[in-house]
Write an enzyme that holds these catalytic residues in place. Structure first.
Site, PDB file in Angstrom:
ATOM      1  N   LYS A 140      34.498  14.218  66.703  1.00 60.71           N
ATOM      2  CA  LYS A 140      34.043  13.836  68.044  1.00 60.71           C
ATOM      3  C   LYS A 140      33.396  14.985  68.807  1.00 60.71           C
ATOM      4  O   LYS A 140      32.672  14.760  69.774  1.00 60.71           O
ATOM      5  CB  LYS A 140      35.208  13.256  68.823  1.00 60.71           C
TER       6      LYS A 140
HETATM    7  C1  LIG Z   1      37.940   8.857  66.389  1.00 65.36           C
HETATM    8  C2  LIG Z   1      38.419   8.900  64.992  1.00 65.36           C
HETATM    9  C3  LIG Z   1      38.241   7.803  64.137  1.00 65.36           C
HETATM   10  C4  LIG Z   1      37.610   6.520  64.613  1.00 65.36           C
HETATM   11  O1  LIG Z   1      36.231   6.689  64.824  1.00 65.36           O
HETATM   12  P1  LIG Z   1      35.318   5.505  65.413  1.00 65.36           P
HETATM   13  O2  LIG Z   1      34.014   6.151  65.722  1.00 65.36           O
HETATM   14  O3  LIG Z   1      36.047   4.986  66.621  1.00 65.36           O
HETATM   15  O4  LIG Z   1      35.228   4.464  64.327  1.00 65.36           O
HETATM   16  C5  LIG Z   1      38.676   7.905  62.819  1.00 65.36           C
HETATM   17  N1  LIG Z   1      39.255   9.033  62.357  1.00 65.36           N
HETATM   18  C6  LIG Z   1      39.450  10.109  63.155  1.00 65.36           C
HETATM   19  C7  LIG Z   1      40.124  11.316  62.592  1.00 65.36           C
HETATM   20  C8  LIG Z   1      39.025  10.092  64.486  1.00 65.36           C
HETATM   21  O5  LIG Z   1      39.181  11.178  65.273  1.00 65.36           O
END
Ligand SMILES: *Cc1c(COP(=O)(O)O)cnc(C)c1O
Length: 273
Positions: free
Chosen positions: A110
């Site tokens: 993210k």
């Molecule tokens: C945020 C996150 C997800 C989910 O991602 P999306 O974009 O909501 O599908 C999956 N794995 C990890 C480790 C995350 O931080």
């Protein structure tokens, strides 16, 4: 290129409106009116993640920012990564690779999307002489990455709601040990869903905002996060096959944002199996 809502009753919206609003007025998600196409031959001649981002991000931002402005923003966008190229590609065997997206400051993929969103939030607030409140609920990764991305910008105050429990100790510390006057981490006596309910209510009421304040969403509905994530799929394809072979990607998903970025990259011209 403008954006429209998936529900059909909100269209003709600029990049900046989509950035600052998050969800469309009719409750739908914003989508670009068409898929901008990359110049694959040009991409083949590039080397770094940043150079790829400089080709891709301007394809989405022309309705609000000049290309020069965007290139300047991108030079300062991604910070505190442990690798010069932000991501690393680790080969497992003849046909399998791991795209390492954990070299950012909070160790979550993210960081790619939220650092880009924060950089554009800041630019937009500066030119409108406004300030913003970021309000988000988190069960872990989103809160840490949003706080880290926004804390360097004085014009943005972050309020992140955490559930009581159900979170790793590392993540709790990532969010509660930030020594910045514009970061407020609040533990809610309840679950993630309780936190989310408070956030949704705030977005529908907004009466607590000052006249010159935006309320910003940092969850996966924000399209700018998708744009930041599209860049690393192009980067992986460049490094692994130079776009000559379509790759398969396996993507863990929650709200479908990350894997949707992969699909978007394909729609923009990245070979994908
Ligand atoms: C945020 C996150 C997800 C989910 O991602 P999306 O974009 O909501 O599908 C999956 N794995 C990890 C480790 C995350 O931080």
């Amino acid at each position: 290129m403008l954006f429209h809502s998936t529900r059909g009753n909100d269209s003709g919206r600029t990049f900046e409106e989509v950035l600052m609003q998050g969800l469309a007025n009719d409750g739908g998600l914003f989508m670009p009116d068409n898929w901008p196409q990359v110049d694959l031959e040009h991409l083949k001649s590039l080397n770094s993640f940043l150079d790829i981002a400089k080709h891709i991000v301007p394809l989405f931002t022309k309705s609000s920012f000049s290309d020069d402005e965007v290139l300047n923003i991108l030079d300062k966008t991604w910070h505190d990564f442990g690798k010069d190229n932000l991501a690393e590609i680790h080969q497992l065997d003849d046909s399998k690779y791991v795209l390492e997206l954990f070299h950012g400051p909070t160790a979550a993929f993210k960081d790619f999307g939220l650092q880009l969103a924060a950089a554009f939030f800041n630019q937009s607030l500066k030119r409108q002489s406004k300030t913003a409140v970021v309000l988000g609920a988190t069960s872990g990764d989103t809160g840490s990455a949003a706080i880290d991305a926004c804390k360097r910008f004085d014009s943005i105050k972050s309020f992140i709601l955490l559930p009581d429990g159900n979170m790793s100790e590392v993540q709790r510390r990532q969010m509660t040990t930030v020594d910045s006057p514009n970061v407020f981490t609040l533990r809610v006596n309840g679950s993630f869903d309780d936190c989310q309910a408070i956030v949704k209510k705030a977005f529908s009421e907004r009466s607590f905002l000052k006249d010159d304040q935006f309320l910003l969403a940092v969850n996966s509905i924000n399209w700018v996060r998708i744009i930041g994530q599209i860049c690393y799929y192009f980067y992986a394809s460049l490094k692994i096959t130079n776009y000559n072979e379509p790759l398969n990607f396996s993507v863990p998903t929650g709200n479908f944002g990350n894997v949707f970025a992969c699909y978007s990259a394909h729609k923009m011209g990245m070979p994908l199996k």
